[in-house]
Design a protein around this motif. Sequence first.
Motif, PDB file in Angstrom:
ATOM      1  N   LEU A 198       5.548 -29.708  -3.268  1.00 60.62           N
ATOM      2  CA  LEU A 198       6.393 -29.722  -1.914  1.00 60.62           C
ATOM      3  C   LEU A 198       7.703 -29.804  -2.152  1.00 60.62           C
ATOM      4  CD1 LEU A 198       3.669 -31.617   0.358  1.00 60.62           C
ATOM      5  CD2 LEU A 198       4.373 -29.316   0.526  1.00 60.62           C
ATOM      6  N   ASP A 199       8.634 -29.023  -1.538  1.00 60.88           N
ATOM      7  CA  ASP A 199      10.008 -29.260  -2.124  1.00 60.88           C
ATOM      8  C   ASP A 199      11.098 -29.628  -1.112  1.00 60.88           C
ATOM      9  OD1 ASP A 199       9.425 -28.657  -4.830  1.00 60.88           O
ATOM     10  OD2 ASP A 199       9.267 -26.628  -4.092  1.00 60.88           O
ATOM     11  N   PHE A 200      10.671 -29.205   0.230  1.00 59.14           N
ATOM     12  CA  PHE A 200      11.619 -29.045   1.413  1.00 59.14           C
ATOM     13  C   PHE A 200      11.777 -30.793   1.877  1.00 59.14           C
ATOM     14  CE2 PHE A 200      13.113 -28.985   5.666  1.00 59.14           C
ATOM     15  CZ  PHE A 200      14.219 -28.073   5.433  1.00 59.14           C
ATOM     16  N   GLN A 201      13.104 -31.389   2.078  1.00 55.98           N
ATOM     17  CA  GLN A 201      13.166 -32.688   2.458  1.00 55.98           C
ATOM     18  C   GLN A 201      13.092 -32.414   4.063  1.00 55.98           C
ATOM     19  OE1 GLN A 201      13.344 -36.283   2.912  1.00 55.98           O
ATOM     20  NE2 GLN A 201      13.719 -35.554   0.635  1.00 55.98           N
ATOM     21  N   TYR A 202      12.176 -33.587   4.563  1.00 54.45           N
ATOM     22  CA  TYR A 202      12.143 -33.680   6.145  1.00 54.45           C
ATOM     23  C   TYR A 202      12.436 -34.852   6.581  1.00 54.45           C
ATOM     24  CZ  TYR A 202       9.028 -29.614   5.577  1.00 54.45           C
ATOM     25  OH  TYR A 202       8.341 -28.586   5.474  1.00 54.45           O
ATOM     26  N   ARG A 203      12.654 -36.057   5.720  1.00 51.68           N
ATOM     27  CA  ARG A 203      13.021 -37.425   5.958  1.00 51.68           C
ATOM     28  C   ARG A 203      14.228 -37.554   6.208  1.00 51.68           C
ATOM     29  NH1 ARG A 203       9.865 -41.364   2.439  1.00 51.68           N
ATOM     30  NH2 ARG A 203       8.358 -40.755   3.878  1.00 51.68           N
ATOM     31  N   MET A 204      15.092 -36.975   5.389  1.00 48.08           N
ATOM     32  CA  MET A 204      16.500 -37.067   5.561  1.00 48.08           C
ATOM     33  C   MET A 204      17.130 -35.737   5.977  1.00 48.08           C
ATOM     34  SD  MET A 204      18.923 -38.484   2.331  1.00 48.08           S
ATOM     35  CE  MET A 204      18.771 -37.118   1.249  1.00 48.08           C
ATOM     36  N   ASP A 205      17.774 -35.935   7.117  1.00 51.51           N
ATOM     37  CA  ASP A 205      18.332 -34.574   7.843  1.00 51.51           C
ATOM     38  C   ASP A 205      19.782 -34.692   7.438  1.00 51.51           C
ATOM     39  OD1 ASP A 205      18.879 -32.371   9.313  1.00 51.51           O
ATOM     40  OD2 ASP A 205      18.680 -33.361  11.061  1.00 51.51           O
ATOM     41  N   ALA A 206      20.024 -34.295   6.111  1.00 53.43           N
ATOM     42  CA  ALA A 206      21.478 -34.315   5.905  1.00 53.43           C
ATOM     43  C   ALA A 206      21.932 -33.156   5.132  1.00 53.43           C
ATOM     44  CB  ALA A 206      21.556 -35.703   4.839  1.00 53.43           C
ATOM     45  N   PRO A 207      23.217 -32.830   5.218  1.00 55.23           N
ATOM     46  CA  PRO A 207      24.015 -31.735   4.632  1.00 55.23           C
ATOM     47  C   PRO A 207      23.790 -31.765   3.109  1.00 55.23           C
ATOM     48  CG  PRO A 207      25.777 -33.189   5.283  1.00 55.23           C
ATOM     49  CD  PRO A 207      24.230 -33.704   5.946  1.00 55.23           C
ATOM     50  N   ALA A 229      34.077 -34.220   7.080  1.00 61.65           N
ATOM     51  CA  ALA A 229      33.589 -33.028   7.305  1.00 61.65           C
ATOM     52  C   ALA A 229      32.147 -32.530   6.596  1.00 61.65           C
ATOM     53  CB  ALA A 229      34.823 -31.993   6.993  1.00 61.65           C
ATOM     54  N   GLU A 230      32.344 -32.890   5.521  1.00 61.88           N
ATOM     55  CA  GLU A 230      31.204 -32.429   4.346  1.00 61.88           C
ATOM     56  C   GLU A 230      30.030 -33.349   4.890  1.00 61.88           C
ATOM     57  OE1 GLU A 230      33.207 -31.500   0.319  1.00 61.88           O
ATOM     58  OE2 GLU A 230      33.004 -33.755   0.737  1.00 61.88           O
ATOM     59  N   GLN A 231      30.234 -34.537   5.585  1.00 62.32           N
ATOM     60  CA  GLN A 231      28.930 -35.182   5.968  1.00 62.32           C
ATOM     61  C   GLN A 231      28.313 -34.780   7.414  1.00 62.32           C
ATOM     62  OE1 GLN A 231      29.103 -39.660   5.964  1.00 62.32           O
ATOM     63  NE2 GLN A 231      30.800 -39.404   4.310  1.00 62.32           N
ATOM     64  N   GLN A 232      29.080 -33.913   8.110  1.00 61.07           N
ATOM     65  CA  GLN A 232      28.674 -33.053   9.418  1.00 61.07           C
ATOM     66  C   GLN A 232      27.837 -33.997  10.230  1.00 61.07           C
ATOM     67  OE1 GLN A 232      26.448 -29.537   7.968  1.00 61.07           O
ATOM     68  NE2 GLN A 232      27.824 -29.256   6.368  1.00 61.07           N
ATOM     69  N   GLY A 233      28.482 -35.267  10.569  1.00 56.63           N
ATOM     70  CA  GLY A 233      27.830 -36.114  11.579  1.00 56.63           C
ATOM     71  C   GLY A 233      26.892 -37.003  10.558  1.00 56.63           C
ATOM     72  N   TYR A 234      26.379 -37.033   9.433  1.00 54.72           N
ATOM     73  CA  TYR A 234      25.601 -37.878   8.753  1.00 54.72           C
ATOM     74  C   TYR A 234      26.280 -39.268   8.404  1.00 54.72           C
ATOM     75  CZ  TYR A 234      21.751 -39.290   5.751  1.00 54.72           C
ATOM     76  OH  TYR A 234      20.684 -40.074   5.114  1.00 54.72           O
TER      77      TYR A 234
END
Length: 341
Positions: A198-207, A229-234
Amino acid sequence: MKEHIEKNLSVFDRTDFSAEQSRVLDELQEYIVNSLADKDHYVAIIQGAAGTGKSVVLTKLFKTIRDGKSDKQSPFFNLKTAFTVNHPELLKVYQDMGAKYSNIYKKDYQRPTSIINSLDKTGENLDVLFIDEGHLLLTKPEPYIKFTQDNQLTELIRQAKVVVVVFDFAQVIQSKMYWDQELLDEIVKDVPHKFFHLDFQYRMDAPVAVKEWIDAFAEGKLLPLPSEAEQQGYDLEIFARADDLFTKLKQVDREIGMARVVSTTGFDHDESGRHHVVMDGFDQPWDEYDPQELTWAKRPESINEVGSIYTVQGFDLNLVGLLLSPAFEYDADHDRIWVIS
């Protein structure tokens, strides 16, 4: 009690599976069915980083097989199954599952040593055994909890026709349960086995820039902090003082909840024997394992405690403040963080 159960299960008891998770579930189910038809013992190994949904997949698979136990048309009819995890907070969550579903019982979830010793005493074997947090299985004897053999996974494979186990080597925490790929390969080398990733990250919704920074930081490498800007709201921020970090955490917890401070090991007991995390103007107690209906991460009062891998591992937070103990130092010559040995 029902409200507490629902809160504890919210992260694990899911129905909104991604395409990747659905594919892995189908592949695992097919693997189990085919393995049960053969005479050998089999092992299915689910690998993935924290937050990729390993426990979610394992939970759904266990529920599917238990639902088939009473169905004569199901390939899982009348199977003897169990679920084990060597983590008290997660065990509590899974036992809550047994209070929610008609085909699962609290006794279906046990610690590994309990299962090993119970099966040895009765001489019985399981058809399918599910193991979450396989990297927490003991790799040496532990007489204090009455485990006298050399490796828990070896014993569990011996006692079950099919073992489905989750592994993440980045979450190994003690020498008595030290795992790496080499040891796992050695344990299963003579047993038919298959890896499921399993590769896709679900817990950390980050750019991407934030994920790359955090991955590098976990390896002791310091990259330039991503721009706003790179953090995109994170919200990724470094604090000079622990008390300033705590002030922000409490504010976020009041606003949206589930904001907690966690720390690495390396903080000593004080002169009175208290195990507190003390740094700058910050002074809060370590969490102590305290069996309650709600897990540590969901208790409102745990905002005034410091979480550890024993209580917060595997659980989601809205915001986390990480404190590095004095055991960690900055190596200016190599621009890295390292642990004092």
